[in-house]
Design a protein around this motif. Sequence first.
Motif, PDB file in Angstrom:
ATOM      1  N   ILE A  54       2.620   1.705  -3.557  1.00 10.91           N
ATOM      2  CA  ILE A  54       1.678   2.130  -4.585  1.00 10.91           C
ATOM      3  C   ILE A  54       1.110   3.509  -4.272  1.00 10.91           C
ATOM      4  O   ILE A  54       1.068   4.395  -5.129  1.00 10.91           O
ATOM      5  CB  ILE A  54       0.560   1.086  -4.739  1.00 10.91           C
ATOM      6  CG1 ILE A  54       1.140  -0.209  -5.312  1.00 10.91           C
ATOM      7  CG2 ILE A  54      -0.570   1.608  -5.624  1.00 10.91           C
ATOM      8  CD1 ILE A  54       0.195  -1.379  -5.289  1.00 10.91           C
TER       9      ILE A  54
ATOM     10  N   ILE B 281      -3.654  -0.521 -12.956  1.00  9.16           N
ATOM     11  CA  ILE B 281      -3.851   0.011 -11.600  1.00  9.16           C
ATOM     12  C   ILE B 281      -5.319  -0.019 -11.225  1.00  9.16           C
ATOM     13  O   ILE B 281      -5.676  -0.292 -10.080  1.00  9.16           O
ATOM     14  CB  ILE B 281      -3.314   1.455 -11.504  1.00  9.16           C
ATOM     15  CG1 ILE B 281      -1.820   1.486 -11.817  1.00  9.16           C
ATOM     16  CG2 ILE B 281      -3.571   2.051 -10.128  1.00  9.16           C
ATOM     17  CD1 ILE B 281      -1.262   2.881 -11.925  1.00  9.16           C
TER      18      ILE B 281
ATOM     19  N   ARG C  76      -3.955   0.918  -3.727  1.00  4.84           N
ATOM     20  CA  ARG C  76      -3.998  -0.463  -4.199  1.00  4.84           C
ATOM     21  C   ARG C  76      -5.419  -1.005  -4.217  1.00  4.84           C
ATOM     22  O   ARG C  76      -5.803  -1.765  -5.109  1.00  4.84           O
ATOM     23  CB  ARG C  76      -3.112  -1.327  -3.292  1.00  4.84           C
ATOM     24  CG  ARG C  76      -3.029  -2.792  -3.682  1.00  4.84           C
ATOM     25  CD  ARG C  76      -2.172  -3.560  -2.685  1.00  4.84           C
ATOM     26  NE  ARG C  76      -2.740  -3.535  -1.354  1.00  4.84           N
ATOM     27  CZ  ARG C  76      -3.641  -4.397  -0.901  1.00  4.84           C
ATOM     28  NH1 ARG C  76      -4.082  -5.360  -1.684  1.00  4.84           N
ATOM     29  NH2 ARG C  76      -4.111  -4.312   0.326  1.00  4.84           N
TER      30      ARG C  76
ATOM     31  N   TRP D 290      -3.352  -9.669  -6.084  1.00  2.00           N
ATOM     32  CA  TRP D 290      -2.500  -9.296  -4.946  1.00  2.00           C
ATOM     33  C   TRP D 290      -3.082  -9.829  -3.637  1.00  2.00           C
ATOM     34  O   TRP D 290      -2.342 -10.280  -2.758  1.00  2.00           O
ATOM     35  CB  TRP D 290      -2.351  -7.776  -4.879  1.00  2.00           C
ATOM     36  CG  TRP D 290      -1.534  -7.198  -5.999  1.00  2.00           C
ATOM     37  CD1 TRP D 290      -0.605  -7.849  -6.752  1.00  2.00           C
ATOM     38  CD2 TRP D 290      -1.588  -5.855  -6.495  1.00  2.00           C
ATOM     39  NE1 TRP D 290      -0.078  -7.002  -7.690  1.00  2.00           N
ATOM     40  CE2 TRP D 290      -0.656  -5.766  -7.556  1.00  2.00           C
ATOM     41  CE3 TRP D 290      -2.311  -4.727  -6.152  1.00  2.00           C
ATOM     42  CZ2 TRP D 290      -0.440  -4.589  -8.270  1.00  2.00           C
ATOM     43  CZ3 TRP D 290      -2.094  -3.551  -6.861  1.00  2.00           C
ATOM     44  CH2 TRP D 290      -1.171  -3.492  -7.905  1.00  2.00           C
TER      45      TRP D 290
ATOM     46  N   ALA E  73       1.048  -6.118 -13.741  1.00  4.97           N
ATOM     47  CA  ALA E  73       1.413  -6.451 -12.363  1.00  4.97           C
ATOM     48  C   ALA E  73       1.564  -7.955 -12.232  1.00  4.97           C
ATOM     49  O   ALA E  73       0.732  -8.715 -12.716  1.00  4.97           O
ATOM     50  CB  ALA E  73       0.328  -5.957 -11.407  1.00  4.97           C
TER      51      ALA E  73
ATOM     52  N   ASN F 178       4.091   6.400  -4.283  1.00  2.00           N
ATOM     53  CA  ASN F 178       4.695   6.616  -5.598  1.00  2.00           C
ATOM     54  C   ASN F 178       3.678   7.034  -6.650  1.00  2.00           C
ATOM     55  O   ASN F 178       3.887   8.013  -7.379  1.00  2.00           O
ATOM     56  CB  ASN F 178       5.426   5.351  -6.058  1.00  2.00           C
ATOM     57  CG  ASN F 178       6.768   5.166  -5.372  1.00  2.00           C
ATOM     58  OD1 ASN F 178       7.734   5.848  -5.680  1.00  2.00           O
ATOM     59  ND2 ASN F 178       6.823   4.235  -4.424  1.00  2.00           N
ATOM     60  N   LEU F 179       2.585   6.307  -6.755  1.00  6.67           N
ATOM     61  CA  LEU F 179       1.654   6.572  -7.841  1.00  6.67           C
ATOM     62  C   LEU F 179       0.791   7.800  -7.584  1.00  6.67           C
ATOM     63  O   LEU F 179       0.387   8.480  -8.531  1.00  6.67           O
ATOM     64  CB  LEU F 179       0.796   5.336  -8.102  1.00  6.67           C
ATOM     65  CG  LEU F 179       1.589   4.073  -8.458  1.00  6.67           C
ATOM     66  CD1 LEU F 179       0.650   2.962  -8.918  1.00  6.67           C
ATOM     67  CD2 LEU F 179       2.640   4.349  -9.525  1.00  6.67           C
TER      68      LEU F 179
ATOM     69  N   THR G 260      -5.819  -6.225  -8.404  1.00  4.43           N
ATOM     70  CA  THR G 260      -5.793  -6.141  -6.941  1.00  4.43           C
ATOM     71  C   THR G 260      -6.230  -7.452  -6.306  1.00  4.43           C
ATOM     72  O   THR G 260      -5.710  -7.848  -5.262  1.00  4.43           O
ATOM     73  CB  THR G 260      -6.698  -4.989  -6.467  1.00  4.43           C
ATOM     74  OG1 THR G 260      -6.229  -3.775  -7.049  1.00  4.43           O
ATOM     75  CG2 THR G 260      -6.672  -4.855  -4.959  1.00  4.43           C
TER      76      THR G 260
ATOM     77  N   TRP H  82       7.303  -3.610 -10.038  1.00  7.00           N
ATOM     78  CA  TRP H  82       6.182  -3.144 -10.845  1.00  7.00           C
ATOM     79  C   TRP H  82       6.050  -1.625 -10.782  1.00  7.00           C
ATOM     80  O   TRP H  82       5.864  -0.957 -11.808  1.00  7.00           O
ATOM     81  CB  TRP H  82       4.907  -3.824 -10.358  1.00  7.00           C
ATOM     82  CG  TRP H  82       3.682  -3.409 -11.117  1.00  7.00           C
ATOM     83  CD1 TRP H  82       3.353  -3.753 -12.398  1.00  7.00           C
ATOM     84  CD2 TRP H  82       2.631  -2.564 -10.648  1.00  7.00           C
ATOM     85  NE1 TRP H  82       2.148  -3.174 -12.744  1.00  7.00           N
ATOM     86  CE2 TRP H  82       1.689  -2.442 -11.696  1.00  7.00           C
ATOM     87  CE3 TRP H  82       2.395  -1.901  -9.444  1.00  7.00           C
ATOM     88  CZ2 TRP H  82       0.533  -1.684 -11.572  1.00  7.00           C
ATOM     89  CZ3 TRP H  82       1.234  -1.156  -9.321  1.00  7.00           C
ATOM     90  CH2 TRP H  82       0.319  -1.054 -10.365  1.00  7.00           C
ATOM     91  N   VAL H  83       6.161  -1.056  -9.573  1.00  8.90           N
ATOM     92  CA  VAL H  83       6.075   0.397  -9.418  1.00  8.90           C
ATOM     93  C   VAL H  83       7.218   1.071 -10.180  1.00  8.90           C
ATOM     94  O   VAL H  83       7.023   2.093 -10.850  1.00  8.90           O
ATOM     95  CB  VAL H  83       6.096   0.782  -7.923  1.00  8.90           C
ATOM     96  CG1 VAL H  83       6.312   2.280  -7.754  1.00  8.90           C
ATOM     97  CG2 VAL H  83       4.804   0.359  -7.243  1.00  8.90           C
TER      98      VAL H  83
ATOM     99  N   ASP I   8       0.831  -1.201   0.000  1.00  2.75           N
ATOM    100  CA  ASP I   8       0.000   0.000   0.000  1.00  2.75           C
ATOM    101  C   ASP I   8       0.865   1.252   0.000  1.00  2.75           C
ATOM    102  O   ASP I   8       0.557   2.248  -0.663  1.00  2.75           O
ATOM    103  CB  ASP I   8      -0.925   0.006   1.224  1.00  2.75           C
ATOM    104  CG  ASP I   8      -2.064  -0.996   1.096  1.00  2.75           C
ATOM    105  OD1 ASP I   8      -2.243  -1.546  -0.002  1.00  2.75           O
ATOM    106  OD2 ASP I   8      -2.762  -1.233   2.100  1.00  2.75           O
TER     107      ASP I   8
ATOM    108  N   GLN J  83       6.225  -6.041  -6.005  1.00  4.43           N
ATOM    109  CA  GLN J  83       5.518  -4.756  -5.989  1.00  4.43           C
ATOM    110  C   GLN J  83       6.463  -3.609  -6.329  1.00  4.43           C
ATOM    111  O   GLN J  83       6.119  -2.719  -7.111  1.00  4.43           O
ATOM    112  CB  GLN J  83       4.894  -4.527  -4.607  1.00  4.43           C
ATOM    113  CG  GLN J  83       3.797  -5.489  -4.237  1.00  4.43           C
ATOM    114  CD  GLN J  83       2.502  -5.221  -4.973  1.00  4.43           C
ATOM    115  OE1 GLN J  83       1.959  -4.134  -4.914  1.00  4.43           O
ATOM    116  NE2 GLN J  83       2.014  -6.207  -5.693  1.00  4.43           N
TER     117      GLN J  83
END
Length: 669
Positions: free
Chosen positions: A166, A562, A191, A571, A668, A169-170, A568, A595-596, A163, A592
């Motif tokens: 993601i 995303i 996420r 995940w 992902a 960063n995003l 999700t 991917w990020v 969490d 994770q």
Amino acid sequence: MRLYLCEKPSQGKDIARVLGAKQRGNGCYNGPGIVVTWCIGHLIEAAPPEAYGEQYKYWSIEQLPIIPERWRSEVKASTAKQFKIVKGLLAQATNLVIATDADREGEMIARELLELCGYQGAIQRLWLSALNDASIRKALDSLKPSAETLPLYDSALARSRADWLIGMNLSRLFTVLGRQAGYDGVLSVGRVQTPTLRLVVDRDREIACFVSVPYWTVEVNLSTAGQSFSTSWVPPDDSADAAGRCLQQTVAQQAAERIRSAHEAQVLSVETERVREAPPLPFSLSTLQEVCSRQLGLDVQETLDIAQSLYETHKATTYPRSDSGYLPESMLADVPTVLDALLATDPDLRPLFNRLDRTQRSRAWDDAKVSAHHGIIPTLEPANLAAMSEKALAVYRLIRAHYLAQFLPHHEFDRTAVRLSCADERLHATGKQIAVPGWHQALPRHDADADDEPAKRRQVLPPLAEGTRCLIGDVELKALKTLPPKPYTQGELIKAMKGVAKLVTDPRLKQTLKETTGIGTEATRAGTINGLLTRGYLIKNGRAIRASEAAFTLIDAVPTTITDPGTTAIWEQALDMIETGQMTLETFVGKQAAWVTQLVQCASLAIKVPEGPPCPLCGETTRQRRGKTGPFWSCRRYPDCKGSVAITPAGRRKRLTSRKLRRSAPKAF
């Protein structure tokens, strides 16, 4: 000294009372050789990006991704006093009993604290499903070894770090991209919250794009032996759509005229089927939220809060954050005690209790289908109904009813389908006759769900047989239109989050996903919806919830990987694998992070943002943004610095299109 570490003060008070720790201390209770203390939820939290370097105080794409080499946590300022108390007690303890909530998050609340404080002593786990005295004593007599629940901590830690990666960063990535495109708000990416929001956005778009189609029905009232009933005209196949609706007005009008001119209709066939419905399972949290949303109009967070109060404050029901509606077979021995407690709580139940079969074993009792928690049921001791609010009492009665239903017969009814002929036109009627009320007798509003069923399907038909002639009564031609899907209610959104595997269209994801996989957990789904409402991404409209303009902006801006609920859900499946030892924490977090990193790199390659002249206020470089009058150079530290420079036509750049980024986004896992 043996230390009991609870999650909340109220929990600590209950356990201390049973243990005989009667002396109140500073943030604890003391007894002979034991101390009971508590957290106040999470006493520590993951450190923000700026804790890893001053450069992260400012949001820019160049500093992304932020991938901590060594994860840091810090004490929450609001609960620092209690943290100091717990840390001091941990330093004195030789034996520790973790008594936080019996779930993934409860495990993390305790273990992250022990790790930060460097506790090295013996550890045992108290696994509670109810906070009444009898349940606490039973759990104290069967403490679990520390290693048995440690994987829960790894799973919770993996969830927390994913969490963070993601979200931090995003959210920064797409907020910066949004600012460069002229959008001044923060685009919060999560996420779980972003794919949840996607569900609502997709539904709202489906409603907006829906094209209504006109169709016609003919409703005919018939009577025989002094009793009337309703029938519907069955259109010819060549004038009906796949759902059997007549799309040709003239065909329906002509049929109505022929039926009106006739004197009677003749029964061609009668088919009756006995339907037996088993009692519903005891509630899991999500099924409780669905029913309370539909029948009581409660928000999902409100339902969770009420269920938590029934568990913590009133000691009336068991642990509410359960993902299972099944009960362990060992709890069959508690049935007499629970039923006696219910009758003592509410003597008005006596007539119903006389019809209960206390020896009956329903499908709810199944060890193979019980997860870490069992269904939400009443506790072993009487409750005080007078102390409950009106809403709490309504929720309690639903929980009680689903438990009592396990000791009543199946609900049985006869469903009858009748085919008739009238002036060469086909008619159809359905009826329902209850044969055995069964478990419906336990429900506080046993007809609540039936209200959604059309009255003509619930009608009681007169005695009919092949060849019976019925007199024609009213004949009504109705002009109708197909209706768009309904907006989500909070309860329906919870159901969609839980059963997201049914909504996934990607064949690869669909093959990988288990049918039981959802997004979020029983404990977090209400918080996710509440967070989207608080941030303004979702808007309440009566019982319905709709997506805001900001929600559409966000979903359109970020790559499909995303927003895809299937991603999700994969995940969430991986987190379950960590919990069962099939995947390591390090492997999950590493995937994770990779991917990020790929996603940020794709964004950087796609935009190629040129730098502008220095900011006239602080000297930092500038980036192009778009205002009401056109593009201009804005300080890269915006909104902390609002310096700007006019832009010349030669300095204009091509804007990043979300389509380009969406095409280049990595998958992902």
